[in-house]
Design a protein around this motif. Structure first.
Motif, mmCIF file in Angstrom:
data_model
loop_
_atom_site.group_PDB
_atom_site.id
_atom_site.type_symbol
_atom_site.label_atom_id
_atom_site.label_comp_id
_atom_site.label_asym_id
_atom_site.label_seq_id
_atom_site.Cartn_x
_atom_site.Cartn_y
_atom_site.Cartn_z
ATOM 1 N N PHE A 121 37.503 47.773 38.262
ATOM 2 C CA PHE A 121 37.477 47.010 39.512
ATOM 3 C C PHE A 121 36.046 46.563 39.785
ATOM 4 N N ARG A 122 35.889 45.270 40.109
ATOM 5 C CA ARG A 122 34.577 44.669 40.235
ATOM 6 C C ARG A 122 34.496 43.795 41.473
ATOM 7 N N CYS A 123 33.285 43.321 41.772
ATOM 8 C CA CYS A 123 33.100 42.362 42.861
ATOM 9 C C CYS A 123 32.469 41.101 42.310
ATOM 10 N N ILE A 124 33.241 40.024 42.306
ATOM 11 C CA ILE A 124 32.756 38.721 41.870
ATOM 12 C C ILE A 124 32.106 38.013 43.053
ATOM 13 N N VAL A 125 30.949 37.431 42.827
ATOM 14 C CA VAL A 125 30.267 36.670 43.870
ATOM 15 C C VAL A 125 30.709 35.214 43.759
ATOM 16 N N GLN A 126 31.362 34.715 44.814
ATOM 17 C CA GLN A 126 31.856 33.353 44.787
ATOM 18 C C GLN A 126 30.712 32.369 44.969
ATOM 19 N N PRO A 127 30.743 31.242 44.235
ATOM 20 C CA PRO A 127 29.675 30.235 44.363
ATOM 21 C C PRO A 127 29.703 29.593 45.743
#
Length: 203
Positions: free
Chosen positions: A197-203
């Motif tokens: 499980f990860r946290c993607i940083v949205q552009p």
């Protein structure tokens, strides 16, 4: 199914310096771990992973899948994946990982290793799309496997055996200073599912 009945006490940091890795041990009962293992084997949209090595596309025996809150794009090893919508079982495990680690996640990269002869070479999860110094909550289901760390400068080694139904969390500066790997072995003949499980940083 009550996932929060068997929560462990706070674990200690496995790394001696320059990072934070916490192993919570088994946080699922045997029955719960077996249930999720079989459900994910059947319901996840598994595909053989691809990697670009010296300009050549390599297809691995290991299978992967990518899920998230939105159709995030995630590029690693020279290939790009688009996140699929969550299934219920993944959302339940995400909630448990968030409760244990006190972190938030918006995506999950899953790996399916059919036997011990499939593994992962030394690397760090430092792709630009990932939250800087963000937490990665790693669930293990199925075969027990050794998980290794190596400091990038000092080469200091650390290893832990990941059990069926266990959770490991990497955070802080771990990806900056440490490499990790899943060594191959000829002693394991059964599959393992790894959920990161990860946290993607949205552009």
């Amino acid at each position: 199914m009550d996932l929060f009945e068997h929560l462990n006490s706070e674990p200690h940091n496995l790394l001696p310096y320059n990072g934070e890795v916490f192993y919570y041990g088994k946080i699922l009962t045997q029955e719960q771990a077996n249930y999720y293992f079989h459900a994910l084997m059947e319901k996840i949209a598994w595909e053989n992973d691809k990697a670009m090595i010296m300009g050549k596309e390599i297809i691995t025996r290991r299978k992967v899948a990518w899920y998230g809150d939105a159709p995030f794009s995630y590029t690693y090893s020279g290939t790009t994946k688009t996140a699929l919508p969550w299934i219920n079982e993944l959302l339940e495990l995400k909630q448990l990982a968030e409760t244990e680690s006190k972190e938030s996640y918006n995506s999950c990269l899953l790996n399916l290793y059919h036997t011990g002869e499939e593994g992962m070479t030394w690397h760090s999860d430092a792709e630009i799309a990932l939250k800087k110094n963000g937490a990665i909550g790693s669930f293990s289901l199925g075969a027990e496997r050794k998980f290794s760390f190596k400091h990038k400068k000092t080469k200091h080694p650390v290893a832990v055996i990941l059990e069926h139904g266990s959770l490991l969390v990497m955070k802080g500066e771990t990806q900056t200073h440490w490499l990790h790997s899943l060594p191959t072995t000829k002693k394991v003949f059964t599959p393992r599912i790894n959920l990161t499980f990860r946290c993607i940083v949205q552009p």
